[in-house]
Enzyme design. Structure first.
Site, PDB file in Angstrom:
ATOM      1  N   GLY B 339      -0.442   8.068   0.807  1.00  0.00           N
ATOM      2  CA  GLY B 339      -0.803   6.661   0.579  1.00  0.00           C
ATOM      3  C   GLY B 339       0.397   5.886   0.052  1.00  0.00           C
ATOM      4  O   GLY B 339       0.638   4.749   0.438  1.00  0.00           O
ATOM      5  N   TRP B 342       2.758   5.385   2.834  1.00  0.00           N
ATOM      6  CA  TRP B 342       2.237   4.366   3.750  1.00  0.00           C
ATOM      7  C   TRP B 342       2.676   2.977   3.282  1.00  0.00           C
ATOM      8  O   TRP B 342       2.976   2.104   4.104  1.00  0.00           O
ATOM      9  CB  TRP B 342       0.706   4.444   3.798  1.00  0.00           C
ATOM     10  CG  TRP B 342       0.077   3.381   4.658  1.00  0.00           C
ATOM     11  CD1 TRP B 342      -0.168   3.445   5.995  1.00  0.00           C
ATOM     12  CD2 TRP B 342      -0.390   2.087   4.234  1.00  0.00           C
ATOM     13  NE1 TRP B 342      -0.757   2.282   6.436  1.00  0.00           N
ATOM     14  CE2 TRP B 342      -0.896   1.432   5.372  1.00  0.00           C
ATOM     15  CE3 TRP B 342      -0.423   1.426   3.007  1.00  0.00           C
ATOM     16  CZ2 TRP B 342      -1.440   0.150   5.326  1.00  0.00           C
ATOM     17  CZ3 TRP B 342      -0.950   0.148   2.956  1.00  0.00           C
ATOM     18  CH2 TRP B 342      -1.454  -0.480   4.105  1.00  0.00           C
ATOM     19  N   HIS B 343       2.724   2.791   1.961  1.00  0.00           N
ATOM     20  CA  HIS B 343       3.084   1.468   1.450  1.00  0.00           C
ATOM     21  C   HIS B 343       4.530   1.118   1.709  1.00  0.00           C
ATOM     22  O   HIS B 343       4.874  -0.054   1.853  1.00  0.00           O
ATOM     23  CB  HIS B 343       2.799   1.388  -0.052  1.00  0.00           C
ATOM     24  CG  HIS B 343       1.372   1.100  -0.364  1.00  0.00           C
ATOM     25  ND1 HIS B 343       0.419   2.076  -0.461  1.00  0.00           N
ATOM     26  CD2 HIS B 343       0.720  -0.072  -0.575  1.00  0.00           C
ATOM     27  CE1 HIS B 343      -0.755   1.521  -0.728  1.00  0.00           C
ATOM     28  NE2 HIS B 343      -0.601   0.219  -0.796  1.00  0.00           N
ATOM     29  N   GLY B 344       5.397   2.089   1.737  1.00  0.00           N
ATOM     30  CA  GLY B 344       6.793   1.754   1.965  1.00  0.00           C
ATOM     31  C   GLY B 344       7.635   2.995   2.136  1.00  0.00           C
ATOM     32  O   GLY B 344       7.300   4.060   1.598  1.00  0.00           O
ATOM     33  N   PHE B 488       4.707  -4.369   4.719  1.00  0.00           N
ATOM     34  CA  PHE B 488       4.144  -3.016   4.659  1.00  0.00           C
ATOM     35  C   PHE B 488       3.525  -2.576   5.973  1.00  0.00           C
ATOM     36  O   PHE B 488       3.232  -3.259   6.817  1.00  0.00           O
ATOM     37  CB  PHE B 488       3.105  -2.916   3.539  1.00  0.00           C
ATOM     38  CG  PHE B 488       3.715  -2.987   2.170  1.00  0.00           C
ATOM     39  CD1 PHE B 488       5.054  -2.665   1.977  1.00  0.00           C
ATOM     40  CD2 PHE B 488       2.980  -3.385   1.086  1.00  0.00           C
ATOM     41  CE1 PHE B 488       5.629  -2.740   0.729  1.00  0.00           C
ATOM     42  CE2 PHE B 488       3.541  -3.459  -0.178  1.00  0.00           C
ATOM     43  CZ  PHE B 488       4.869  -3.137  -0.339  1.00  0.00           C
TER      44      PHE B 488
END
Lengths: 442, 488
Positions: B339, B342-344, B488
């Site tokens: 997770g 996934w954000h960066g 993002f």
């Protein structure tokens, strides 16, 4: 399910829709000046065929061109918005007067000081020579924005090397930012917090970007002279009580430019260069000038209710014995390359008088003619590019020179694009095309 | 194009509503697809091709899973039972590999190359590798807008069809509409296919629903422009500074917490409002997350559509909590780590995710309770907020070095440089202090947008309208208007 307490939702919907469509209607349909009827405005740019500069009307080149046009349309729609131009002055006035808010480039300080954001960022921001910072700036490039050269050192050393090959010495003069000299313009002491910056530094005006000391040391170790006048200006302010920067302008005050020129002249004399040319004696005439600073103009405040009083300053114009204004002399042995810090009291259109700039005062103190090549908002590379262009066109500004002073705003060390500029090898190559065919506004 | 822009509010949105409502029902989805591709292509026309490719692959995979051909006239049925053929498993694999490959290439290529370069340079310094082994890649990949969102959304379609939760879509326009729908394309909420499958075929439009839509949009816009932007200015100033004092560091990270919350939840509110204007009901994405009393609760309230997606399509397939305690903790940590990534694409995001994963696992170890469970409620909320603040430092900082230095400032380690005192002259301007205070009040004391807009009344409508006007004026006149989740 309809809400019992909310009869006639259509009125609310209509009000929202009217809000949204008023702006495009006002922009494109309501009469404006002589024009009536539909005006395409910035959208007209989307009409033409896609034909990028490199002639490739397909693939990535076409996409790049289309993207450029779409960005232009979006930016222009904001720039030419009637609603924006109607609202902006009043809203800015309200924000600045009641909440102490500037805009993206200007911060209001204490009393009636205005601060240039880039100067603030240079001072409190990250070390400009940190590899991570340099890399981040390089990565700010994209398909539509060229890769900047964020490290000033290679460009300065390269320029110094090219000048040295011609027997010319280089002296670098980074013009300080306002808060290095006047931290009190923004700083509000907190009782329990750290001491005021000037006190924290033992009374010395040591405020600078963390990288500057090593930058200077590296340049000096490489044979490039560096003159930093921030401390001297701070000291002059402390001793005389005269402000060394203009309150609503990003540049130094007439007193500041005079101090800088005097110190610069002293430094040049200490270099003990073999100047041969005849000395010249100038005299100075004091004039009072009232002006509105560039930072205040940047705020775009309405003319009907000024927030800042125009500043009155005494400038000393440098003139010949017969009273003619000082002029740059291309035969001089010293060339001053600069930006608006050099020009601010030289160009009448800047609004602070003429014949009283850095080159003029330097000439006065040295008792020598000085040549000047200065471009406002020239950034890190414009003057060198112009110098290269002129030389390539047959005007050898370096002929007979023994010293080049390169003045630039110190903030450029953190934001400038320090490209390498190749000077023409010799005047024999005058017929060759200049490498830099056009000036880019930085 | 972001929602809080001149182009979107005054040109695209009126055009979109005019086109959408002018079209007959059978063409509405087609119109929506066209508008969405215009919206998406405005950021970069070439990226439309990436989205078209992803859409095309998943559409074909969906039909293949259902054993259906586009020209077959009979309705597509949900798959039954748990047994799937080799062909169906292959179709699912193609969909997942395609989407993850797109995401991996566009989002993580630069990160991978940079990390490899750093690793090789470190090895060379230690003498474990030759000095010239590192490579300086000239290829930098530009991240397509919203790719993290639409690839997840598109994958949820094939996964739902594979699991028999939804029937595959026969009409490619309906599917393209699901993937590209402009209100939630850039920053969510991330839709699961089964949440909107029915709405793609049938949805209602009414004035009261449109009024709620505008109310959501207005409040979201106000949160974004009037609260997130000024708080963002404070956060940017402190995080970009070479050195900050202890007080400024805490003030700055609190401001960042408000910025990211109001920025993202404001954008979600605008998306939900736009959905209502077009007849769609999108799920709630934020539920006052800073009122949480534990990290477990925080993740039930923050970016809820992502949490649900990760739970349904990652945590549960990994075994969830059904395979023993140890496996549950590992699953939680893995999900949060991914997770975070996934954000960066940066190690700071990995650390942010790992930190939340560890905190979740620790709370699970205590039976789902935080270590602060015995404390008064207000203190539990405060401590949870502090933990979230510490994690936000990794989320916000441009690199690990800055993050650690900032955390050092928050802990009062080291003497700030003299120029750090200058920050106070900017970030404590009355406007910023006022906005910060209002943001805190809205965070902990005001009703949620969702509750305000559930049943409108004229006082509420007037309030929304005034906030809408003020926000639009601010949007028009203020240059600083970043959008965090845009990248993002």
């Amino acid at each position: 399910m309809p809400d019992k307490n909310f009869n006639h939702p259509s009125l609310f919907v209509a009000a929202c829709l009217a809000t949204l469509i008023y702006v495009p209607i006002a922009q494109h349909l309501l009469p404006s000046g002589e024009e009536g009827g539909w005006r395409a405005g910035p959208f007209a740019e989307l009409g033409g065929a896609i034909a990028p500069a490199d002639g490739k009307a397909w693939g990535l080149a076409a996409n790049r061109e289309l993207k450029r046009r779409l960005d232009n349309v979006e930016r222009q729609l904001e720039d030419v918005s009637h609603v924006r131009s109607l609202l902006l002055p009043s809203v800015q006035w309200l924000l600045t007067s009641t909440a102490g808010i500037g805009n993206e480039s200007v911060y209001p300080g204490r009393e009636d000081w205005l601060i240039l954001r880039q100067g603030f960022d240079y001072l409190v921001g990250p070390s400009f020579l940190e590899p991570i910072f340099l890399e981040r700036r390089r990565r700010s490039a994209s398909a539509w924005r060229p890769v900047p050269e964020p490290d000033p050192r290679p460009a300065i050393f390269d320029f110094a090397h090219q000048l040295a090959e011609r027997g010319i010495r280089l002296l670098v003069l980074p013009a300080p930012t306002k808060m290095m000299v006047h931290p009190e313009a923004l700083y509000r002491p907190r009782v329990e917090s750290t001491p005021a910056p000037s006190e924290a530094a033992g009374g010395a005006p040591a405020l600078d970007n963390p990288s500057f000391a090593s930058f200077r040391a590296e340049l000096e170790a490489g044979g490039v002279d560096v003159l930093s006048v921030a401390a001297i200006l701070r000291q002059a302010q402390a001793e005389t009580g005269v402000e060394q920067f203009l309150r609503t302008d990003s540049h130094w005050s007439p007193a500041g430019v005079e101090v800088a020129a005097r110190v610069l002249a002293d430094t040049i004399q200490q270099l003990d260069l073999p100047f041969n040319g005849p000395g010249v004696t100038w005299r100075r005439q004091q004039r009072t000038v009232t002006g509105v600073g560039d930072l205040e103009r940047s705020l775009g405040l309405p003319g009907w209710r000024p927030l800042y009083t125009p500043q009155e300053v005494d400038v000393k114009r440098v003139v010949t014995g017969s009273g003619r204004p000082w002029q740059p002399d291309s035969r001089a042995e010293i060339l001053l390359l600069g930006d608006s810090f050099t020009n601010v009291y030289s160009q009448p259109d800047v609004g602070w008088g003429r014949s009283a700039g850095l080159a003029e005062h330097l000439s006065f103190y040295l008792k020598r003619p000085v040549d000047r090549l200065a471009i406002n908002a020239g950034g890190a590379s414009a003057t060198r590019r112009r110098l290269a262009q002129e030389m390539a066109a047959g005007k050898d500004r370096l002929a007979g020179k023994k010293l080049v002073i390169w003045q630039f705003a110190i903030r450029e060390l953190a934001v400038g694009d320090w490209e390498l500029v190749q000077l023409p090898a010799s005047l024999a190559s005058n017929l060759a095309q200049p490498r830099f065919s056009s000036l880019r506004s930085d | 194009m972001v929602f809080s822009s001149h182009l979107f509010c005054f040109y695209f949105l009126p055009l979109a509503l005019a086109v959408y409502y002018a079209l007959p029902w059978r063409l509405k989805n087609l119109g929506l697809v066209g508008l969405s591709y215009l919206f998406y292509g405005w950021a970069n026309p070439a990226f439309v091709l990436v989205m078209l490719f992803s859409t095309g692959v998943d559409y074909v995979c969906g039909l293949t899973l259902a054993g259906h051909r586009p020209w077959d006239r009979d309705p597509v049925r949900k798959l039954e039972g748990n047994r799937r053929s080799r062909r169906q498993r292959l179709a699912l694999a193609v969909s997942i590999v395609t989407n993850l490959s797109l995401l991996g290439f566009f989002k993580y290529f630069n990160f991978g190359v940079d990390s490899l370069d750093t690793m090789l340079a470190t090895m060379a310094r230690l003498g474990w590798a030759p000095a010239d082994l590192g490579f300086d890649s000239v290829l930098r990949v530009t991240l397509p807008l919203g790719i993290s969102f639409y690839t997840f959304q598109s994958m949820s379609y094939t996964l739902d069809v594979y699991r028999g939760r939804s029937a595959a879509l026969r009409d490619p326009i309906d599917f393209a509409c699901f993937v590209s729908m402009f209100p939630q394309l850039v920053a969510g909420p991330i839709l699961r296919f089964n949440e909107v499958a029915e709405q793609l075929r049938q949805r209602t439009h009414s004035l009261s629903q449109s009024a709620r839509g505008f109310a959501f949009f207005a409040l979201g816009m106000a949160k974004k422009v009037l609260l997130a932007n000024p708080c963002g200015k404070i956060a940017d100033t402190t995080f970009d500074a070479a050195s900050v004092s202890l007080v400024d560091a805490w003030y700055g990270v609190c401001a960042y917490a408000f910025q990211i919350y109001f920025d993202f939840s404001g954008y979600s509110d605008m998306a939900i409002g736009l959905g209502l204007l077009l007849g769609f009901h999108f799920p709630k994405n934020f539920d006052s997350p800073y009122r949480s009393q534990s990290i477990t609760e925080f993740w039930r309230r923050w970016h809820m559509s992502l949490s649900r997606w990760l739970r349904d399509y990652l945590y549960i397939p990994l075994g969830g909590n059904r395979r023993g305690k140890t496996r549950t903790y590992v699953n939680l940590a893995v999900v949060m780590l991914l997770g975070g990534l996934w954000h960066g694409a940066a190690w700071t995001f990995v650390i942010w995710g790992a930190m939340h994963g560890l905190l979740l696992a620790a709370e699970r170890l205590r039976g789902g309770e935080a270590a602060t469970a015995h404390l008064p409620r207000l203190l539990r909320i405060a401590l949870t907020f502090v933990l979230v603040l510490v994690s936000w430092v990794f989320f916000r900082a441009p690199n690990l070095e800055v993050a650690l230095a900032y955390l050092g400032s928050m802990a009062g380690i080291g003497e700030p440089q003299p120029q750090a005192a200058l920050l106070g002259g900017l970030i404590y301007q009355p406007y910023y202090l006022l906005t910060f205070t209002i943001a805190a009040l809205v965070t902990w004391a005001a009703p949620q947008t969702w509750d305000v807009c559930r049943h409108l009344s004229w006082p509420k409508a007037w309030g929304c309208l005034v906030l809408f006007w003020v926000a639009l004026v601010a949007m028009e006149t203020q240059g600083y208007n970043p959008f965090i989740y845009f990248i993002f």
